[in-house]
Write an enzyme that holds these catalytic residues in place. Structure first.
Site, PDB file in Angstrom:
ATOM      1  N   MET A  10       0.841  -1.216   0.000  1.00 19.05           N
ATOM      2  CA  MET A  10       0.000   0.000   0.000  1.00 19.05           C
ATOM      3  C   MET A  10       0.875   1.264   0.000  1.00 19.05           C
ATOM      4  O   MET A  10       0.857   2.025   0.939  1.00 19.05           O
ATOM      5  CB  MET A  10      -0.916  -0.026   1.236  1.00 19.05           C
ATOM      6  CG  MET A  10      -1.847  -1.228   1.274  1.00 19.05           C
ATOM      7  SD  MET A  10      -2.715  -1.408   2.857  1.00 19.05           S
ATOM      8  CE  MET A  10      -1.447  -2.123   3.913  1.00 19.05           C
ATOM      9  N   GLN A  52     -10.925   3.125  -0.043  1.00 13.53           N
ATOM     10  CA  GLN A  52     -10.555   4.485   0.346  1.00 13.53           C
ATOM     11  C   GLN A  52     -11.449   5.506  -0.351  1.00 13.53           C
ATOM     12  O   GLN A  52     -11.970   6.438   0.285  1.00 13.53           O
ATOM     13  CB  GLN A  52      -9.081   4.762   0.004  1.00 13.53           C
ATOM     14  CG  GLN A  52      -8.083   4.032   0.886  1.00 13.53           C
ATOM     15  CD  GLN A  52      -6.651   4.236   0.425  1.00 13.53           C
ATOM     16  OE1 GLN A  52      -6.407   4.668  -0.703  1.00 13.53           O
ATOM     17  NE2 GLN A  52      -5.700   3.922   1.284  1.00 13.53           N
ATOM     18  N   THR A  83       2.515   1.726   5.875  1.00 10.79           N
ATOM     19  CA  THR A  83       1.889   2.879   5.238  1.00 10.79           C
ATOM     20  C   THR A  83       1.391   3.792   6.343  1.00 10.79           C
ATOM     21  O   THR A  83       1.045   3.308   7.427  1.00 10.79           O
ATOM     22  CB  THR A  83       0.709   2.465   4.329  1.00 10.79           C
ATOM     23  OG1 THR A  83      -0.132   3.588   4.059  1.00 10.79           O
ATOM     24  CG2 THR A  83      -0.144   1.401   4.973  1.00 10.79           C
ATOM     25  N   ASN A  84       1.371   5.087   6.092  1.00 10.57           N
ATOM     26  CA  ASN A  84       0.910   6.043   7.101  1.00 10.57           C
ATOM     27  C   ASN A  84      -0.611   6.072   7.210  1.00 10.57           C
ATOM     28  O   ASN A  84      -1.174   5.890   8.292  1.00 10.57           O
ATOM     29  CB  ASN A  84       1.407   7.449   6.757  1.00 10.57           C
ATOM     30  CG  ASN A  84       2.884   7.627   6.995  1.00 10.57           C
ATOM     31  OD1 ASN A  84       3.316   7.997   8.077  1.00 10.57           O
ATOM     32  ND2 ASN A  84       3.688   7.373   5.969  1.00 10.57           N
ATOM     33  N   CYS A 196       3.695  10.237   4.131  1.00 13.29           N
ATOM     34  CA  CYS A 196       3.218   9.261   3.154  1.00 13.29           C
ATOM     35  C   CYS A 196       4.475   8.508   2.766  1.00 13.29           C
ATOM     36  O   CYS A 196       5.520   9.127   2.530  1.00 13.29           O
ATOM     37  CB  CYS A 196       2.587   9.939   1.944  1.00 13.29           C
ATOM     38  SG  CYS A 196       2.389   8.849   0.518  1.00 13.29           S
ATOM     39  N   THR A 197       4.421   7.192   2.725  1.00 13.53           N
ATOM     40  CA  THR A 197       5.648   6.408   2.579  1.00 13.53           C
ATOM     41  C   THR A 197       6.287   6.565   1.205  1.00 13.53           C
ATOM     42  O   THR A 197       7.425   6.130   1.015  1.00 13.53           O
ATOM     43  CB  THR A 197       5.378   4.919   2.867  1.00 13.53           C
ATOM     44  OG1 THR A 197       4.238   4.473   2.124  1.00 13.53           O
ATOM     45  CG2 THR A 197       5.136   4.699   4.354  1.00 13.53           C
ATOM     46  N   GLU A 198       5.587   7.194   0.247  1.00 12.57           N
ATOM     47  CA  GLU A 198       6.186   7.439  -1.066  1.00 12.57           C
ATOM     48  C   GLU A 198       6.790   8.831  -1.204  1.00 12.57           C
ATOM     49  O   GLU A 198       7.519   9.093  -2.170  1.00 12.57           O
ATOM     50  CB  GLU A 198       5.145   7.239  -2.190  1.00 12.57           C
ATOM     51  CG  GLU A 198       4.750   5.808  -2.465  1.00 12.57           C
ATOM     52  CD  GLU A 198       3.700   5.296  -1.488  1.00 12.57           C
ATOM     53  OE1 GLU A 198       3.553   4.071  -1.352  1.00 12.57           O
ATOM     54  OE2 GLU A 198       3.028   6.143  -0.851  1.00 12.57           O
TER      55      GLU A 198
END
Length: 247
Positions: A10, A52, A83-84, A196-198
């Site tokens: 995710m 989501q 994931t956050n 956000c992990t990206e």
């Protein structure tokens, strides 16, 4: 070494970062051929994304709880949501398994305090920035938070889902995120949480206009600390036994 269970996929782009960085940290700490004991359950993100968009949080709670249960049944001794945003489902995950959850917000708060930061700008999805489950947890640990205005939050969110989670990283989006960070710095932020992990893949911490805490790095540090806690204890015990034997 304790075994961690990762709720991943995710997106898978950031899950790769988790897998790589956890293993790198374990190898650095233990040396030799050591690598991390990881169970990874990688979801089809399209299913989560549909929920989501529909804001079906009950469905997401059930999905992540089931994933956590699979991991624990498979031998994971703790779980971590990679994931956050999906930490909005953390209470459901914690209730579903008899194993600790290593929470990403706690990891960020720990790193912020260690680095001497008191006011964090938070950049992430619109829910991460606006819904309170994330910023309230930081505030409860003594970290003041700042987020962009609602219109800018929606712009940040759109870039995340239209680009970053699909592996698209453009110079234009990078420049816009840096501009937003500068605005938050002017409002009083002494650091920015890349929540956000990206985002760290788009704007690496060294490219940010103020000190940046990459949520992946903070979370990985907490995960590895937990994984090796028993290892440290065992190493100390072995050393003591050798010392007694020498005497």
């Amino acid at each position: 070494m304790r075994r961690i269970g990762l709720l991943g996929g995710m997106s898978w782009h950031s899950s790769i970062e988790y897998y790589t960085k956890i293993n790198s940290a374990v190898t650095e700490r233990l040396g030799g051929h050591h690598s991390a004991q990881i169970l990874l359950d990688s979801t089809d993100f399209a299913d989560i994304r549909d929920m989501q968009v529909a804001e079906d949080w009950a469905g997401m709670d059930a999905s992540l709880a089931a994933t956590a249960q699979r991991l624990v049944h498979g031998g994971a001794e703790a779980v971590a949501i990679a994931t956050n945003l999906m930490h909005k489902c953390a209470p459901a995950v914690e209730a579903a398994v008899d194993a600790p959850l290593i929470h990403i917000v706690d990891a960020i708060a720990t790193m912020a305090k260690r680095q001497g930061h008191s006011t964090l700008a938070v950049l992430g999805t619109k829910w991460t920035m606006l819904d309170g489950f994330y910023t309230d947890r930081l505030e409860a640990q003594g970290i003041r938070t700042l987020v962009p205005d609602e219109e800018t939050c929606l712009e940040v969110d759109q870039i995340i889902f239209d680009e970053l989670t699909q592996g698209v990283f453009t110079d234009a989006s990078r420049a816009r995120y840096v501009e937003i960070m500068k605005d938050l710095k002017a409002r009083g932020a002494d650091a920015v949480a890349l929540s956000c992990t990206e985002i760290g893949l788009l704007v690496p911490p060294e490219s940010a206009p103020l000190p940046a805490i990459d949520s992946v790095d903070a979370h990985v540090a907490a995960i590895v600390e937990w994984m090796l806690a028993e290892s440290k204890s065992s190493t100390s015990k072995i050393a003591n036994q050798r010392l007694l034997a020498d005497r």
